[in-house]
Design a protein around this motif. Structure first.
Motif, PDB file in Angstrom:
ATOM      1  N   LEU A  19       0.825  -1.204   0.000  1.00  0.00           N
ATOM      2  CA  LEU A  19       0.000   0.000   0.000  1.00  0.00           C
ATOM      3  C   LEU A  19       0.862   1.258   0.000  1.00  0.00           C
ATOM      4  CD1 LEU A  19      -2.675  -1.208   2.549  1.00  0.00           C
ATOM      5  CD2 LEU A  19      -3.129  -0.628   0.165  1.00  0.00           C
ATOM      6  N   ASP A  20       1.900   1.256   0.804  1.00  0.00           N
ATOM      7  CA  ASP A  20       2.800   2.411   0.849  1.00  0.00           C
ATOM      8  C   ASP A  20       3.440   2.653  -0.521  1.00  0.00           C
ATOM      9  OD1 ASP A  20       2.348   3.021   3.493  1.00  0.00           O
ATOM     10  OD2 ASP A  20       4.111   1.963   4.245  1.00  0.00           O
ATOM     11  N   ARG A  21       3.911   1.587  -1.128  1.00  0.00           N
ATOM     12  CA  ARG A  21       4.575   1.711  -2.427  1.00  0.00           C
ATOM     13  C   ARG A  21       3.627   2.281  -3.476  1.00  0.00           C
ATOM     14  NH1 ARG A  21       4.851  -1.668  -6.906  1.00  0.00           N
ATOM     15  NH2 ARG A  21       3.870  -3.441  -5.837  1.00  0.00           N
ATOM     16  N   CYS A  22       2.417   1.779  -3.502  1.00  0.00           N
ATOM     17  CA  CYS A  22       1.451   2.249  -4.501  1.00  0.00           C
ATOM     18  C   CYS A  22       1.025   3.684  -4.228  1.00  0.00           C
ATOM     19  CB  CYS A  22       0.249   1.317  -4.544  1.00  0.00           C
ATOM     20  SG  CYS A  22       0.643  -0.356  -5.121  1.00  0.00           S
ATOM     21  N   ARG A  23       0.822   4.032  -2.963  1.00  0.00           N
ATOM     22  CA  ARG A  23       0.473   5.415  -2.630  1.00  0.00           C
ATOM     23  C   ARG A  23       1.564   6.382  -3.075  1.00  0.00           C
ATOM     24  NH1 ARG A  23      -1.619   3.530   2.368  1.00  0.00           N
ATOM     25  NH2 ARG A  23       0.445   3.800   3.262  1.00  0.00           N
ATOM     26  N   LYS A  72      -6.716   3.972   3.109  1.00  0.00           N
ATOM     27  CA  LYS A  72      -5.396   3.417   2.859  1.00  0.00           C
ATOM     28  C   LYS A  72      -5.064   3.309   1.375  1.00  0.00           C
ATOM     29  CE  LYS A  72      -5.197   0.780   7.197  1.00  0.00           C
ATOM     30  NZ  LYS A  72      -6.412   1.312   7.812  1.00  0.00           N
ATOM     31  N   GLY A  73      -5.874   3.886   0.517  1.00  0.00           N
ATOM     32  CA  GLY A  73      -5.577   3.850  -0.913  1.00  0.00           C
ATOM     33  C   GLY A  73      -5.693   2.464  -1.506  1.00  0.00           C
ATOM     34  N   LEU A  74      -6.696   1.708  -1.070  1.00  0.00           N
ATOM     35  CA  LEU A  74      -6.814   0.314  -1.483  1.00  0.00           C
ATOM     36  C   LEU A  74      -7.118   0.171  -2.965  1.00  0.00           C
ATOM     37  CD1 LEU A  74      -8.918  -0.848   1.581  1.00  0.00           C
ATOM     38  CD2 LEU A  74      -6.456  -1.084   1.264  1.00  0.00           C
ATOM     39  N   ARG A  75      -8.006   1.008  -3.471  1.00  0.00           N
ATOM     40  CA  ARG A  75      -8.410   0.867  -4.874  1.00  0.00           C
ATOM     41  C   ARG A  75      -7.283   1.260  -5.817  1.00  0.00           C
ATOM     42  NH1 ARG A  75     -11.894   1.746  -1.326  1.00  0.00           N
ATOM     43  NH2 ARG A  75     -13.929   0.740  -1.320  1.00  0.00           N
ATOM     44  N   GLN A  76      -6.556   2.304  -5.467  1.00  0.00           N
ATOM     45  CA  GLN A  76      -5.436   2.673  -6.332  1.00  0.00           C
ATOM     46  C   GLN A  76      -4.360   1.591  -6.323  1.00  0.00           C
ATOM     47  OE1 GLN A  76      -2.748   5.901  -4.590  1.00  0.00           O
ATOM     48  NE2 GLN A  76      -4.599   6.236  -3.413  1.00  0.00           N
ATOM     49  N   ALA A  77      -4.181   0.931  -5.187  1.00  0.00           N
ATOM     50  CA  ALA A  77      -3.210  -0.162  -5.138  1.00  0.00           C
ATOM     51  C   ALA A  77      -3.651  -1.323  -6.020  1.00  0.00           C
ATOM     52  CB  ALA A  77      -3.025  -0.640  -3.697  1.00  0.00           C
ATOM     53  N   LEU A  78      -4.940  -1.627  -6.027  1.00  0.00           N
ATOM     54  CA  LEU A  78      -5.444  -2.688  -6.896  1.00  0.00           C
ATOM     55  C   LEU A  78      -5.169  -2.370  -8.358  1.00  0.00           C
ATOM     56  CD1 LEU A  78      -8.893  -3.609  -5.278  1.00  0.00           C
ATOM     57  CD2 LEU A  78      -6.896  -5.101  -5.494  1.00  0.00           C
ATOM     58  N   ALA A  86      -0.256  -8.127 -14.931  1.00  0.00           N
ATOM     59  CA  ALA A  86      -0.329  -8.373 -16.371  1.00  0.00           C
ATOM     60  C   ALA A  86       1.047  -8.338 -17.027  1.00  0.00           C
ATOM     61  CB  ALA A  86      -1.243  -7.340 -17.024  1.00  0.00           C
ATOM     62  N   GLY A  87       2.080  -8.058 -16.227  1.00  0.00           N
ATOM     63  CA  GLY A  87       3.441  -8.037 -16.759  1.00  0.00           C
ATOM     64  C   GLY A  87       3.931  -6.666 -17.158  1.00  0.00           C
ATOM     65  N   ALA A  88       3.151  -5.622 -16.896  1.00  0.00           N
ATOM     66  CA  ALA A  88       3.540  -4.257 -17.238  1.00  0.00           C
ATOM     67  C   ALA A  88       4.226  -3.603 -16.040  1.00  0.00           C
ATOM     68  CB  ALA A  88       2.315  -3.440 -17.646  1.00  0.00           C
ATOM     69  N   PRO A  89       4.977  -2.519 -16.260  1.00  0.00           N
ATOM     70  CA  PRO A  89       5.549  -1.798 -15.126  1.00  0.00           C
ATOM     71  C   PRO A  89       4.463  -1.119 -14.304  1.00  0.00           C
ATOM     72  CG  PRO A  89       5.944  -0.601 -17.169  1.00  0.00           C
ATOM     73  CD  PRO A  89       5.381  -1.941 -17.556  1.00  0.00           C
ATOM     74  N   ALA A  90       4.758  -0.851 -13.045  1.00  0.00           N
ATOM     75  CA  ALA A  90       3.761  -0.261 -12.143  1.00  0.00           C
ATOM     76  C   ALA A  90       3.210   1.052 -12.685  1.00  0.00           C
ATOM     77  CB  ALA A  90       4.383  -0.047 -10.768  1.00  0.00           C
ATOM     78  N   ARG A  91       4.064   1.857 -13.322  1.00  0.00           N
ATOM     79  CA  ARG A  91       3.607   3.170 -13.795  1.00  0.00           C
ATOM     80  C   ARG A  91       2.495   3.065 -14.838  1.00  0.00           C
ATOM     81  NH1 ARG A  91       8.626   2.308 -16.029  1.00  0.00           N
ATOM     82  NH2 ARG A  91       8.717   2.231 -18.318  1.00  0.00           N
ATOM     83  N   ALA A  92       2.387   1.898 -15.493  1.00  0.00           N
ATOM     84  CA  ALA A  92       1.321   1.730 -16.481  1.00  0.00           C
ATOM     85  C   ALA A  92      -0.059   1.787 -15.835  1.00  0.00           C
ATOM     86  CB  ALA A  92       1.493   0.404 -17.221  1.00  0.00           C
ATOM     87  N   GLY A  93      -0.141   1.488 -14.552  1.00  0.00           N
ATOM     88  CA  GLY A  93      -1.431   1.490 -13.869  1.00  0.00           C
ATOM     89  C   GLY A  93      -1.768   2.789 -13.170  1.00  0.00           C
ATOM     90  N   ARG A 342      -2.557 -10.936  -3.844  1.00  0.00           N
ATOM     91  CA  ARG A 342      -3.239 -11.808  -2.873  1.00  0.00           C
ATOM     92  C   ARG A 342      -3.063 -11.281  -1.448  1.00  0.00           C
ATOM     93  NH1 ARG A 342      -1.834 -15.663  -6.883  1.00  0.00           N
ATOM     94  NH2 ARG A 342      -3.692 -16.854  -7.518  1.00  0.00           N
ATOM     95  N   SER A 343      -1.887 -10.756  -1.142  1.00  0.00           N
ATOM     96  CA  SER A 343      -1.671 -10.173   0.179  1.00  0.00           C
ATOM     97  C   SER A 343      -2.617  -9.009   0.414  1.00  0.00           C
ATOM     98  CB  SER A 343      -0.213  -9.706   0.304  1.00  0.00           C
ATOM     99  OG  SER A 343       0.010  -9.073   1.542  1.00  0.00           O
ATOM    100  N   LEU A 344      -2.788  -8.184  -0.613  1.00  0.00           N
ATOM    101  CA  LEU A 344      -3.685  -7.042  -0.496  1.00  0.00           C
ATOM    102  C   LEU A 344      -5.142  -7.479  -0.412  1.00  0.00           C
ATOM    103  CD1 LEU A 344      -3.971  -4.005  -0.397  1.00  0.00           C
ATOM    104  CD2 LEU A 344      -3.963  -3.969  -2.885  1.00  0.00           C
ATOM    105  N   LEU A 345      -5.515  -8.502  -1.161  1.00  0.00           N
ATOM    106  CA  LEU A 345      -6.885  -8.995  -1.112  1.00  0.00           C
ATOM    107  C   LEU A 345      -7.235  -9.480   0.291  1.00  0.00           C
ATOM    108  CD1 LEU A 345      -7.098 -10.969  -4.489  1.00  0.00           C
ATOM    109  CD2 LEU A 345      -7.929  -8.659  -3.995  1.00  0.00           C
ATOM    110  N   ASP A 346      -6.326 -10.218   0.910  1.00  0.00           N
ATOM    111  CA  ASP A 346      -6.551 -10.672   2.274  1.00  0.00           C
ATOM    112  C   ASP A 346      -6.679  -9.479   3.225  1.00  0.00           C
ATOM    113  OD1 ASP A 346      -6.429 -13.303   1.461  1.00  0.00           O
ATOM    114  OD2 ASP A 346      -4.363 -13.611   2.104  1.00  0.00           O
ATOM    115  N   PHE A 347      -5.821  -8.494   3.011  1.00  0.00           N
ATOM    116  CA  PHE A 347      -5.839  -7.303   3.860  1.00  0.00           C
ATOM    117  C   PHE A 347      -7.178  -6.580   3.762  1.00  0.00           C
ATOM    118  CE2 PHE A 347      -5.049  -2.740   4.437  1.00  0.00           C
ATOM    119  CZ  PHE A 347      -4.462  -2.726   5.699  1.00  0.00           C
ATOM    120  N   LEU A 348      -7.718  -6.507   2.555  1.00  0.00           N
ATOM    121  CA  LEU A 348      -8.998  -5.840   2.351  1.00  0.00           C
ATOM    122  C   LEU A 348     -10.102  -6.478   3.180  1.00  0.00           C
ATOM    123  CD1 LEU A 348      -8.920  -5.277  -1.507  1.00  0.00           C
ATOM    124  CD2 LEU A 348      -9.171  -3.477   0.194  1.00  0.00           C
TER     125      LEU A 348
END
Length: 353
Positions: A19-23, A72-78, A86-93, A342-348
């Protein structure tokens, strides 16, 4: 504090770091988008994200944890993880993440008005702080900004179609939720658990599924992967809402930020109560009479548990989490990103938001 251990496998220690990384990745683009709004509207948007006080003064937590809408920015992390899976870099999302975060904030502004809620996360809601008309305007602006942001991204045209479908589902679910309030607690017109599942899939699951699927779309994923991520998010939304209902009845207010037995006091049609009312146990009939008379919420909570509502809700959350896993198992996902997802899904499901 309510234990939801039975509802999902233990969330890995990576979830907060994910979550921190995605935020950190998304926040500059989100702030840039909000900065394009009319200054007054932008202030209301920033207030809704927890970045400023009324009048625009920065909050001490404006750059820290919990500052994004949704806590916690859950949707943006998803969305970011959907691109990575999908194999793309994080910035693509990132564009997908900004878009869904804006839509989520829009939905919260309007939900607070419809529900008459005066506070959110221990602060006055936007409509209480600025007025109903301005809050509606800010919500509309966030929605328009979300579509604009997504449409401008590479591959965003297909994403806009996906987002519009999620918005239709969200509105459908919200309409059902509002109509549930007028339906009786007993008799043929009462709300059944199946109707609740459909409502939760739309109100909560549509945007969660859209977030992960949008990231995959912008990451160039095949349609099968996009569909699987969307389906997983929809099941997750039901689990998320069921756990939210559990916390609303039996959660620790110091942790959840909600008043004890608040949902029962407000007469909300929550899954544990609806499941309890389906029980053949005598406690179910006593619970229906108590709810119809507006009786003591403490007694209602005890009767709901005695009738099996709490156990049924935990079982429902487990079923929905299993459906999430089944959806993800059917498509190839990049290993590291899939583990983070999967870690984030469990956290949700296990969160104490």
């Amino acid at each position: 504090m309510l234990s939801t251990t039975a509802a999902a496998p233990a969330a890995g220690p990576a979830a907060p770091a994910v979550l921190d990384r995605c935020r950190t990745l998304v926040r500059p683009a989100l702030a840039e988008a909000v900065g394009r709004l009319h200054p007054w509207v932008g202030e209301m948007a920033a207030y809704s994200f927890g970045w400023c006080e009324v009048g625009g003064a920065p909050t001490s937590a404006s750059g820290g944890k919990g500052s994004a809408s949704g806590g916690k920015g859950l949707r943006q992390a998803l969305a970011v993880l959907g691109a990575e899976a999908a194999g793309a870099p994080a910035r693509a999302g990132v564009a997908a993440a900004v878009s869904v975060e804006l839509v989520h904030a829009f939905s919260l502004l309007h939900d607070d008005i419809m529900d008459g809620d005066p506070t959110r996360r221990r602060r006055p809601t936007v409509w209480k702080a600025y007025g109903t008309g301005p809050a509606v305007l800010a919500g509309d602006a966030l929605f328009a900004l979300a579509v604009e942001t997504l449409a401008a991204a590479p591959g965003g045209a297909g994403g806009v179609r996906l987002l519009s479908g999620a918005l239709a589902g969200l509105v459908h679910g919200q309409a059902d939720d509002l109509l549930f309030a007028a339906r009786p607690w007993s008799g043929p017109e009462r709300v059944r658990p199946d109707a609740y599942r459909a409502m939760a899939e739309g109100k909560t699951g549509a945007l969660l599924g859209c977030a992960a699927a949008l990231g995959a779309v912008l990451g160039g994923a095949p349609e099968t992967t996009v569909t699987a991520l969307d389906r997983a998010g929809r099941h997750l939304g039901i689990a998320f809402q069921v756990v939210d209902d559990l916390l609303g009845i039996w959660g620790d207010p110091a942790v959840t930020g909600k008043p004890v037995h608040g949902d029962l006091r407000e007469g909300k049609k929550t899954f544990p109560v609806l499941a309890a009312l389906e029980s053949p146990r005598p406690a179910a009939r006593r619970l229906a009479r108590l709810l119809e008379s507006g009786g003591d919420p403490v007694e209602a909570a005890a009767l709901a548990e005695e009738a099996g509502g709490r156990a049924a809700a935990l079982a429902e959350a487990r079923r929905q989490v299993s459906a999430v896993e089944s959806a993800l198992a059917g498509v190839p996902l990049r290993a590291g990103a899939a583990d983070d997802l999967r870690s984030l899904l469990d956290f949700l499901v296990r969160r104490d938001l």
